[in-house]
Design a protein around this motif. Structure first.
Motif, mmCIF file in Angstrom:
data_model
loop_
_atom_site.group_PDB
_atom_site.id
_atom_site.type_symbol
_atom_site.label_atom_id
_atom_site.label_comp_id
_atom_site.label_asym_id
_atom_site.label_seq_id
_atom_site.Cartn_x
_atom_site.Cartn_y
_atom_site.Cartn_z
ATOM 1 N N ALA A 173 -38.743 22.940 -53.932
ATOM 2 C CA ALA A 173 -38.059 23.646 -52.856
ATOM 3 C C ALA A 173 -36.830 22.831 -52.486
ATOM 4 C CB ALA A 173 -38.980 23.811 -51.652
ATOM 5 N N ASP A 175 -33.164 22.631 -49.909
ATOM 6 C CA ASP A 175 -32.444 23.104 -48.725
ATOM 7 C C ASP A 175 -31.182 22.279 -48.557
ATOM 8 O OD1 ASP A 175 -32.495 24.772 -46.121
ATOM 9 O OD2 ASP A 175 -32.021 22.737 -45.465
ATOM 10 N N ALA A 212 -36.042 28.462 -52.192
ATOM 11 C CA ALA A 212 -35.217 28.231 -51.011
ATOM 12 C C ALA A 212 -35.398 29.402 -50.053
ATOM 13 C CB ALA A 212 -33.747 28.088 -51.390
ATOM 14 N N HIS A 213 -35.226 29.113 -48.782
ATOM 15 C CA HIS A 213 -35.275 30.163 -47.773
ATOM 16 C C HIS A 213 -33.859 30.705 -47.640
ATOM 17 C CE1 HIS A 213 -37.962 32.091 -44.962
ATOM 18 N NE2 HIS A 213 -36.943 32.180 -44.128
ATOM 19 N N CYS A 262 -36.819 33.250 -53.578
ATOM 20 C CA CYS A 262 -36.394 33.324 -52.178
ATOM 21 C C CYS A 262 -37.594 33.552 -51.263
ATOM 22 C CB CYS A 262 -35.379 34.443 -51.995
ATOM 23 S SG CYS A 262 -34.767 34.549 -50.302
ATOM 24 N N THR A 263 -37.840 32.593 -50.374
ATOM 25 C CA THR A 263 -38.990 32.717 -49.484
ATOM 26 C C THR A 263 -38.758 33.712 -48.345
ATOM 27 O OG1 THR A 263 -38.308 30.683 -48.358
ATOM 28 C CG2 THR A 263 -40.013 30.490 -50.049
ATOM 29 N N LEU A 295 -36.613 31.186 -41.057
ATOM 30 C CA LEU A 295 -37.553 30.100 -41.324
ATOM 31 C C LEU A 295 -38.431 29.755 -40.117
ATOM 32 C CD1 LEU A 295 -38.557 28.254 -43.556
ATOM 33 C CD2 LEU A 295 -36.739 26.639 -42.947
ATOM 34 N N ASP A 330 -36.955 21.556 -43.756
ATOM 35 C CA ASP A 330 -36.761 22.936 -44.213
ATOM 36 C C ASP A 330 -37.255 23.107 -45.656
ATOM 37 O OD1 ASP A 330 -35.609 23.411 -41.748
ATOM 38 O OD2 ASP A 330 -33.624 23.893 -42.527
ATOM 39 N N CYS A 350 -40.382 25.448 -46.874
ATOM 40 C CA CYS A 350 -40.195 26.453 -47.918
ATOM 41 C C CYS A 350 -41.271 26.304 -48.999
ATOM 42 C CB CYS A 350 -38.792 26.295 -48.499
ATOM 43 S SG CYS A 350 -38.414 27.467 -49.782
#
Length: 183
Positions: A20, A22, A99-100, A127-128, A143, A162, A166
């Motif tokens: 993950a 960010d 990643a979010h 994509c979360t 998030l 972050d 994720c």
């Protein structure tokens, strides 16, 4: 040059490690990463976490009110290219990056790699935000909202926190899919 538009993949099987990622950015330029967070997952466990400040290419930080990062905090940090080279072992062997709001992080990674003269990783992005909407019908699916719903701790806009959040969203979605398949 803009990042190629690729539709983020749905939740893939977790048959190998994933990472993950960010970014926090200093300004509106996608090449302006001022922090990066990575969380590597192997065998359904977060096994490594990293958060690193990055000296952005321009001597200003416009989004301090969002992430708390100031120019004095990053002016002596390493530039993206040096930071990324040091982080490459974390993504080695990963099946995908998560990643979010993956389009943002994919665009930042692409721009920063190009600006530093580095190869852009050829890994697919998951994509979360999309996963949270699909798995739990969450709206909003930002998030903090997703983390509240799933009971995941979060220091929002801290790149390391972050990224780990994720990763935990992916793990929660995989656990739900496994439970649904068992029923």
């Amino acid at each position: 040059m803009s990042a190629p538009r690729r539709k983020p993949t749905p939740l893939p099987p977790l048959d190998g490690p994933f990472v993950a990622i960010d970014f926090e950015t200093a300004d509106h330029g996608p090449d302006s990463a001022c922090a990066i967070g990575l969380a590597r997952v192997e065998n359904n466990k977060v096994v490594r976490r990293e958060a690193v400040l990055i000296r952005p290419p321009r001597p200003r930080v416009m989004f301090t009110e969002v992430h708390g990062i100031t120019w004095p905090m990053v002016q002596n940090a390493s530039p993206f290219g040096d930071v990324w080279r040091g982080l490459l072992p974390i993504i080695e062997g990963a099946k995908f990056l998560a990643a979010h709001n993956a389009s943002f992080d994919r665009r930042v990674l692409h721009a920063c790699c190009i600006a530093a003269g580095l190869d852009v990783p050829a890994l697919p992005f998951v994509c979360t935000v999309q996963i949270a909407r699909r798995k739990w019908a969450l709206k909003p699916a930002n998030l903090p909202a997703v983390c509240r719903r799933l009971g995941i701790g979060l220091i929002h806009h801290h790149a390391g926190s972050d990224a780990e959040a994720c990763a935990r969203i992916i793990l929660a979605a995989a656990a739900l899919a496994s439970a649904e398949a068992a029923n």
